[in-house]
Design an enzyme around this catalytic site. Sequence first.
Site, PDB file in Angstrom:
ATOM      1  N   LYS A  72       0.921  -1.094   0.010  1.00 17.60           N
ATOM      2  CA  LYS A  72      -0.204  -0.065  -0.054  1.00 17.60           C
ATOM      3  C   LYS A  72       0.978   1.132   0.214  1.00 17.60           C
ATOM      4  CE  LYS A  72      -4.085  -2.080   1.071  1.00 17.60           C
ATOM      5  NZ  LYS A  72      -3.883  -3.414   0.762  1.00 17.60           N
ATOM      6  N   SER A 179      -5.957  22.183  20.757  1.00 18.43           N
ATOM      7  CA  SER A 179      -5.669  22.700  19.481  1.00 18.43           C
ATOM      8  C   SER A 179      -5.427  24.466  19.945  1.00 18.43           C
ATOM      9  CB  SER A 179      -6.671  22.560  18.365  1.00 18.43           C
ATOM     10  OG  SER A 179      -8.174  22.931  19.081  1.00 18.43           O
ATOM     11  N   ARG A 182      -2.291  25.322  21.284  1.00 20.51           N
ATOM     12  CA  ARG A 182      -1.124  24.848  20.285  1.00 20.51           C
ATOM     13  C   ARG A 182      -1.201  26.004  19.122  1.00 20.51           C
ATOM     14  NH1 ARG A 182      -3.448  19.779  20.276  1.00 20.51           N
ATOM     15  NH2 ARG A 182      -4.051  19.997  18.219  1.00 20.51           N
ATOM     16  N   GLY A 188     -11.903  22.305  17.075  1.00 21.06           N
ATOM     17  CA  GLY A 188     -12.988  21.552  16.888  1.00 21.06           C
ATOM     18  C   GLY A 188     -13.688  21.622  18.310  1.00 21.06           C
ATOM     19  N   VAL A 190     -13.582  23.480  22.666  1.00 28.90           N
ATOM     20  CA  VAL A 190     -12.628  24.323  23.851  1.00 28.90           C
ATOM     21  C   VAL A 190     -12.382  23.430  24.714  1.00 28.90           C
ATOM     22  CG1 VAL A 190     -12.585  26.337  24.827  1.00 28.90           C
ATOM     23  CG2 VAL A 190     -13.837  26.340  22.713  1.00 28.90           C
ATOM     24  N   ASP A 191     -11.274  23.317  25.186  1.00 26.30           N
ATOM     25  CA  ASP A 191     -10.815  22.441  26.054  1.00 26.30           C
ATOM     26  C   ASP A 191     -10.310  23.360  27.458  1.00 26.30           C
ATOM     27  OD1 ASP A 191     -10.827  19.506  24.786  1.00 26.30           O
ATOM     28  OD2 ASP A 191      -9.718  20.840  23.437  1.00 26.30           O
ATOM     29  N   ASP A 252     -15.195  21.278  26.626  1.00 28.28           N
ATOM     30  CA  ASP A 252     -14.766  20.189  27.814  1.00 28.28           C
ATOM     31  C   ASP A 252     -14.325  21.184  28.860  1.00 28.28           C
ATOM     32  OD1 ASP A 252     -15.487  18.124  26.222  1.00 28.28           O
ATOM     33  OD2 ASP A 252     -13.379  17.685  25.180  1.00 28.28           O
TER      34      ASP A 252
HETATM   35  N1  DCP Z   1      -6.284  13.656  24.047  1.00 21.44           N
HETATM   36  C1  DCP Z   1      -5.171  12.481  23.770  1.00 21.44           C
HETATM   37  N2  DCP Z   1      -5.945  11.313  23.128  1.00 21.44           N
HETATM   38  C2  DCP Z   1      -7.110  11.139  22.815  1.00 21.44           C
HETATM   39  C3  DCP Z   1      -7.852  12.263  22.847  1.00 21.44           C
HETATM   40  C4  DCP Z   1      -7.347  13.506  23.324  1.00 21.44           C
HETATM   41  O1  DCP Z   1      -4.233  12.416  24.074  1.00 21.44           O
HETATM   42  N3  DCP Z   1      -7.677  10.047  22.305  1.00 21.44           N
HETATM   43  C5  DCP Z   1      -5.630  14.584  24.431  1.00 21.44           C
HETATM   44  C6  DCP Z   1      -4.833  15.411  23.231  1.00 21.44           C
HETATM   45  C7  DCP Z   1      -5.693  16.458  22.791  1.00 21.44           C
HETATM   46  C8  DCP Z   1      -6.479  16.798  24.036  1.00 21.44           C
HETATM   47  O2  DCP Z   1      -6.700  15.543  24.842  1.00 21.44           O
HETATM   48  O3  DCP Z   1      -4.934  17.708  22.427  1.00 21.44           O
HETATM   49  C9  DCP Z   1      -7.720  17.594  23.733  1.00 21.44           C
HETATM   50  O4  DCP Z   1      -8.562  16.689  22.995  1.00 21.44           O
HETATM   51  P1  DCP Z   1      -9.549  17.259  21.557  1.00 21.44           P
HETATM   52  O5  DCP Z   1     -10.221  16.078  21.209  1.00 21.44           O
HETATM   53  O6  DCP Z   1     -10.207  18.452  21.972  1.00 21.44           O
HETATM   54  O7  DCP Z   1      -8.236  17.372  20.637  1.00 21.44           O
HETATM   55  P2  DCP Z   1      -7.543  18.813  20.010  1.00 21.44           P
HETATM   56  O8  DCP Z   1      -8.120  19.950  21.085  1.00 21.44           O
HETATM   57  O9  DCP Z   1      -6.087  18.558  20.085  1.00 21.44           O
HETATM   58  O10 DCP Z   1      -8.280  18.797  18.664  1.00 21.44           O
HETATM   59  P3  DCP Z   1      -9.850  19.586  18.190  1.00 21.44           P
HETATM   60  O11 DCP Z   1      -9.457  20.999  17.780  1.00 21.44           O
HETATM   61  O12 DCP Z   1     -10.112  18.902  17.087  1.00 21.44           O
HETATM   62  O13 DCP Z   1     -10.502  19.741  19.525  1.00 21.44           O
HETATM   63 MG    MG Z   2     -10.139  20.374  21.618  1.00 20.09          MG
HETATM   64 MN    MN Z   3     -11.910  18.441  23.734  1.00 19.89          MN
END
Ligand code: DCP
Ligand code: MG
Ligand code: MN
Length: 336
Positions: A72, A179, A182, A188, A190-191, A252
Site C-alpha cells: 500500500k 488545539s 497549540r 474543534g 474548547v478544552d 470540555d
Molecule cells: N487527547 C489524547 N488522546 C485522545 C484524545 C485526546 O491524548 N484520544 C488529548 C490530546 C488532545 C487533548 O486531549 O489535544 C484535547 O482533545 P481534543 O479531542 O479536544 O483534541 P484537540 O483539542 O487537540 O483538537 P480539536 O481542535 O479537534 O478539538
Molecule cells: Mg479540542
Molecule cells: Mn476536547
Amino acid sequence: CAQSSKSPKPNMNKHITDKLEEMVKTYESTNDRWRALGYQKAIQTLRRHPKEISSWEEAKSLPSIGARLADKIWEIAQSGELRKLKEFESSEELQILKMFTNVWGAGPHTAQLWYQQGLRTIADLQQKAHLNHQQKVGVRLYDDFLDRMPREEAAEIEEVVKKAAEGIQPGIIAQTCGSYRRGQSTCGDVDILITHPDGKSHKNVFHKLLANLKESGFLTDDLVSAEETGNQKKYMGVCKLPGQNRKHRRIDVIVVPYNEYGCALVYFTGSAHFNRSLRHLCKKQNMSLNEHALKQGVVRKGSEKIHEGTVVPTPTEESVFKVLKIPYRPPEERDH
Ligand code: DCP
Ligand code: MG
Ligand code: MN
C-alpha cells in the site's frame, strides 16, 4: 516526534500518512479494529522515519510494516493514489457509516445497526432511530459539531468560563488547552483546564461553575455531566455565546488538583499524536506518563506493567520535559 526541539522533525511521508489516516477512519467506522490499529502503527513508524520512502524494501524493513502494508505504501509513493481507498470512497454504505459514526455518542456498532435498519441520512436518524440522550444532541447539532470554530471564538468562550470561575473562587486558574493552546487557527472544541494553586479550592468549583453557566444559558446541553478519573473531574457539553448567528460549540471542562497540573497540562494540550510519541519515549526509559502523573522505575513485561513505578513530582510542564530528558517544546510545536 517528541525528541527534537526547535525545529520539530517534519513528516517526510505526509503524502502517504494522510492516505493511511483515511484508511484508519474507514476501518474505525466499520469496527475493523485490528486493521485500524495496524494502519495506525504503520503511520507512527512512517512519521518517525527521517526520509521519504524510496523503495518497497525500505518500507518493508520498518517496524510494524509487513508485506501487505508495504504494498500500500509503495503504491501511494509511486502513484500518489491508493486504489483501496478510492474503492472505499465510492462505496455508499461506507460513506453513510462514516457519517453515522460522526454523530456524537455513536460508535461503529450503532452506525451499523442504523444502517441495517434501513436508515441512510441524518434526517432518517432524527425521525426514525431510537436515540439516547447524547445521540439526540449529536443529531440535532450534527452540522454545528462538524464545523470548527475560529480561534477568536474559542477565546471568547474561554473568557466567559474564566470570569465565572473567578467569581466562584478567587485565584483560580482556568486555561484553555487542546488545539487552541497549540495556536491553531480553528478549534474543534474548547478544552478548559481548571486548577487552584492552594491545592484544595479546585474541589469546590466544578459543580458551582457548571450550575452557574447553565443558569446564564451559556451551557445548552450536557453530554457527560461528570466523569471522574482519580482526582480529576471532566465535564463534556455544549455551549453557545450570547448574540445573533452564534453556533453551538463543544466544550470540555476538566478540573484537576494542583499537584497534577503539570501532567494534565501536557496531556490536554496534546496533540494526541504528540502524547503518543511522549509515551513511546517513556517506555524506552522505563517511565510512564498520563494526565495524572509521570512515573519512573516502571517494569514492563510485554505490554503488561509488572511494577507501577513511583511518581516523580512535576509541578510544571517544563519539569515533565526535563525528567524525560528532552528539550522543552512550546505548545505551537506539538502538532506531531
Ligand atoms: N487527547 C489524547 N488522546 C485522545 C484524545 C485526546 O491524548 N484520544 C488529548 C490530546 C488532545 C487533548 O486531549 O489535544 C484535547 O482533545 P481534543 O479531542 O479536544 O483534541 P484537540 O483539542 O487537540 O483538537 P480539536 O481542535 O479537534 O478539538
Ligand atoms: Mg479540542
Ligand atoms: Mn476536547
